[in-house]
Write a protein that holds these residues in place. Sequence first.
Motif, PDB file in Angstrom:
ATOM      1  N   GLU A 120      21.556 -12.968 -91.879  1.00  0.00           N
ATOM      2  CA  GLU A 120      22.283 -11.897 -91.002  1.00  0.00           C
ATOM      3  C   GLU A 120      23.723 -11.888 -91.088  1.00  0.00           C
ATOM      4  O   GLU A 120      24.306 -10.833 -90.819  1.00  0.00           O
ATOM      5  N   HIS A 126      30.640  -1.668 -96.608  1.00  0.00           N
ATOM      6  CA  HIS A 126      30.233  -0.545 -97.014  1.00  0.00           C
ATOM      7  C   HIS A 126      30.905   0.547 -96.022  1.00  0.00           C
ATOM      8  O   HIS A 126      31.350   1.566 -96.374  1.00  0.00           O
ATOM      9  N   ARG A 127      31.172   0.305 -94.908  1.00  0.00           N
ATOM     10  CA  ARG A 127      31.975   0.992 -94.022  1.00  0.00           C
ATOM     11  C   ARG A 127      33.408   1.523 -94.494  1.00  0.00           C
ATOM     12  O   ARG A 127      33.801   2.584 -94.306  1.00  0.00           O
ATOM     13  N   SER A 143      25.128   2.440-100.766  1.00  0.00           N
ATOM     14  CA  SER A 143      24.692   1.624 -99.742  1.00  0.00           C
ATOM     15  C   SER A 143      23.788   0.426-100.073  1.00  0.00           C
ATOM     16  O   SER A 143      23.027   0.655-101.168  1.00  0.00           O
ATOM     17  N   ARG A 144      24.136  -0.581 -99.505  1.00  0.00           N
ATOM     18  CA  ARG A 144      23.683  -2.021-100.136  1.00  0.00           C
ATOM     19  C   ARG A 144      22.921  -2.748 -98.714  1.00  0.00           C
ATOM     20  O   ARG A 144      23.478  -2.643 -97.441  1.00  0.00           O
ATOM     21  N   VAL A 145      21.957  -3.343 -99.017  1.00  0.00           N
ATOM     22  CA  VAL A 145      21.426  -4.362 -98.206  1.00  0.00           C
ATOM     23  C   VAL A 145      21.203  -5.576 -98.625  1.00  0.00           C
ATOM     24  O   VAL A 145      20.625  -5.656 -99.916  1.00  0.00           O
ATOM     25  N   GLU A 147      37.685  -4.109 -89.332  1.00  0.00           N
ATOM     26  CA  GLU A 147      36.581  -5.019 -90.199  1.00  0.00           C
ATOM     27  C   GLU A 147      37.081  -6.586 -90.301  1.00  0.00           C
ATOM     28  O   GLU A 147      36.167  -7.248 -90.117  1.00  0.00           O
ATOM     29  N   ARG A 164      24.521  -9.891 -94.241  1.00  0.00           N
ATOM     30  CA  ARG A 164      24.102  -8.605 -94.028  1.00  0.00           C
ATOM     31  C   ARG A 164      25.193  -7.751 -93.237  1.00  0.00           C
ATOM     32  O   ARG A 164      25.553  -6.710 -93.560  1.00  0.00           O
ATOM     33  N   ALA A 165      25.625  -8.359 -92.220  1.00  0.00           N
ATOM     34  CA  ALA A 165      26.666  -7.782 -91.517  1.00  0.00           C
ATOM     35  C   ALA A 165      28.138  -7.660 -92.308  1.00  0.00           C
ATOM     36  O   ALA A 165      28.735  -6.502 -92.013  1.00  0.00           O
ATOM     37  N   ARG A 177      27.630  -4.748 -94.381  1.00  0.00           N
ATOM     38  CA  ARG A 177      27.958  -3.506 -93.564  1.00  0.00           C
ATOM     39  C   ARG A 177      29.288  -3.174 -93.527  1.00  0.00           C
ATOM     40  O   ARG A 177      29.638  -1.877 -93.759  1.00  0.00           O
TER      41      ARG A 177
END
Length: 106
Positions: free
Chosen positions: A38, A48-49, A57-59, A95, A41-42, A45
């Motif tokens: 998690e 990505h922002r 877009s990535r996960v 960020e 993943r954060a 994100r």
Amino acid sequence: MAEVDTGELDAAVEAFAERLRALSESRLRRGAGAAGLEVARALVRGAHRLDGPFGASRVMPDAGVWVVGDQVAVAGHDLARAIGTTSDEEAARRELAEALELLRRA
């Protein structure tokens, strides 16, 4: 490019990744692995922002508990790169602060 020092982020990412890498399989399977994923993943994100609408877009995939430390390292260093290359210094600082807080709580 934003003039934001990411040295603290790089150090925090490496420290957290090393903690995950040092954990036993049982600790990773009891929740530390999922928590680490998690965090990764954060961090993705956040990058990505900063990359904006033209960034892919990535996960971060769930590749198993044995690689979660590496996933955190990759995601964290990708975020540091995004912070250093964005032209939006305010967003970069935001960020960076969010990532450092996330890593402190993890």
